[in-house]
Design a protein around this motif. Sequence first.
Motif, PDB file in Angstrom:
ATOM      1  N   VAL A  53       3.599  -0.663  -6.797  1.00 18.73           N
ATOM      2  CA  VAL A  53       3.580  -1.185  -5.430  1.00 18.73           C
ATOM      3  C   VAL A  53       2.268  -0.789  -4.763  1.00 18.73           C
ATOM      4  CG1 VAL A  53       4.763  -1.186  -3.190  1.00 18.73           C
ATOM      5  CG2 VAL A  53       6.102  -0.983  -5.302  1.00 18.73           C
ATOM      6  N   TRP A  54       1.665  -1.738  -4.047  1.00 17.53           N
ATOM      7  CA  TRP A  54       0.480  -1.468  -3.239  1.00 17.53           C
ATOM      8  C   TRP A  54       0.930  -1.199  -1.818  1.00 17.53           C
ATOM      9  CZ3 TRP A  54      -4.218  -5.082  -4.553  1.00 17.53           C
ATOM     10  CH2 TRP A  54      -4.508  -4.981  -5.922  1.00 17.53           C
ATOM     11  N   LEU A  78       1.084  -2.319 -19.471  1.00 19.22           N
ATOM     12  CA  LEU A  78       1.002  -1.916 -18.073  1.00 19.22           C
ATOM     13  C   LEU A  78      -0.456  -1.740 -17.651  1.00 19.22           C
ATOM     14  CD1 LEU A  78       2.934  -1.216 -15.756  1.00 19.22           C
ATOM     15  CD2 LEU A  78       2.997   1.122 -16.616  1.00 19.22           C
ATOM     16  N   ALA A  79      -1.242  -1.062 -18.473  1.00 17.53           N
ATOM     17  CA  ALA A  79      -2.659  -0.852 -18.162  1.00 17.53           C
ATOM     18  C   ALA A  79      -3.394  -2.184 -18.040  1.00 17.53           C
ATOM     19  CB  ALA A  79      -3.316   0.020 -19.235  1.00 17.53           C
ATOM     20  N   GLY A  80      -3.121  -3.103 -18.940  1.00 21.43           N
ATOM     21  CA  GLY A  80      -3.778  -4.408 -18.880  1.00 21.43           C
ATOM     22  C   GLY A  80      -3.458  -5.152 -17.592  1.00 21.43           C
ATOM     23  N   MET A  81      -2.187  -5.119 -17.189  1.00 23.50           N
ATOM     24  CA  MET A  81      -1.779  -5.788 -15.947  1.00 23.50           C
ATOM     25  C   MET A  81      -2.414  -5.116 -14.735  1.00 23.50           C
ATOM     26  SD  MET A  81       2.231  -6.320 -16.951  1.00 23.50           S
ATOM     27  CE  MET A  81       2.761  -7.327 -15.579  1.00 23.50           C
ATOM     28  N   ARG A  86      -7.106  -4.974 -10.460  1.00 24.11           N
ATOM     29  CA  ARG A  86      -8.199  -4.146  -9.940  1.00 24.11           C
ATOM     30  C   ARG A  86      -8.015  -3.653  -8.509  1.00 24.11           C
ATOM     31  NH1 ARG A  86     -13.184  -7.754 -11.603  1.00 24.11           N
ATOM     32  NH2 ARG A  86     -12.522  -8.605  -9.649  1.00 24.11           N
ATOM     33  N   PRO A  87      -7.071  -2.783  -8.285  1.00 23.17           N
ATOM     34  CA  PRO A  87      -6.936  -2.231  -6.935  1.00 23.17           C
ATOM     35  C   PRO A  87      -8.140  -1.346  -6.608  1.00 23.17           C
ATOM     36  CG  PRO A  87      -5.596  -0.984  -8.445  1.00 23.17           C
ATOM     37  CD  PRO A  87      -6.150  -2.159  -9.227  1.00 23.17           C
ATOM     38  N   GLN A  88      -8.473  -1.261  -5.347  1.00 18.49           N
ATOM     39  CA  GLN A  88      -9.571  -0.398  -4.932  1.00 18.49           C
ATOM     40  C   GLN A  88      -9.068   1.005  -4.613  1.00 18.49           C
ATOM     41  OE1 GLN A  88     -11.424  -2.505  -1.734  1.00 18.49           O
ATOM     42  NE2 GLN A  88     -12.380  -3.971  -3.099  1.00 18.49           N
ATOM     43  N   ALA A  89      -7.804   1.236  -4.776  1.00 22.79           N
ATOM     44  CA  ALA A  89      -7.211   2.531  -4.438  1.00 22.79           C
ATOM     45  C   ALA A  89      -6.682   3.221  -5.690  1.00 22.79           C
ATOM     46  CB  ALA A  89      -6.072   2.333  -3.441  1.00 22.79           C
ATOM     47  N   ILE A  90      -6.507   4.512  -5.589  1.00 20.80           N
ATOM     48  CA  ILE A  90      -5.905   5.298  -6.662  1.00 20.80           C
ATOM     49  C   ILE A  90      -4.416   4.974  -6.732  1.00 20.80           C
ATOM     50  CG2 ILE A  90      -5.295   7.657  -7.366  1.00 20.80           C
ATOM     51  CD1 ILE A  90      -7.826   8.577  -5.906  1.00 20.80           C
TER      52      ILE A  90
END
Length: 191
Positions: A53-54, A78-81, A86-90
């Motif tokens: 979730v973002w 999961l890593a590929g998705m 490409r979120p800009q947050a951790i």
Amino acid sequence: KRRRFLLGEWGDPEGVIFTNWDVVDEIPEKVKRHAKHSCGLDFGFSVNPAAWVWLWLLGDDLYLDERIYETELTNQMLAGMMRKQRPQAITYADSAEPKSIEELRRMKVNIRGAYKGPDSVRAGIDWLLSKRIHITRSSVGLHEELQNYVWKENREGKILPEPVDDYNHAIDAVRYGAEPWMRGAGVISGA
């Protein structure tokens, strides 16, 4: 669940925890530009979904957008998705899965374990209850969880101050993603 599926009754379950939320079509551009941003991940696989979730926090308004809510995802999938979006947050993830966190980190996902201390679930719920929560219409798994996440009851039907451990995967992801803000507010402490 018993009332809905066995007895055919509809409506919110008694003891539902979150009623402080509404649905938005999308995250407003103003929020994306000016709010604090974070991501949260709860691992799952066969029975329980992986939930990513973002989150955006602007004052007391918390905006949520469910990006992944699926079962049967390996860490590589999961890593590929996650990298594709490409979120800009951790991303803050369930620290009970250090091996998975390390695997995702090695696959170039910006991730770290969320702190889970004594009573962190209750502290996280209380913090979330202090916000006005806005959820994107496409966040179907999160909608279902918020409608069904309830407090435990004793044998006499009295509601207890502890949640039932069900319908909480995306909610847990939200708690993990909100960790830096809760820590900054002194709601949680620790590593």
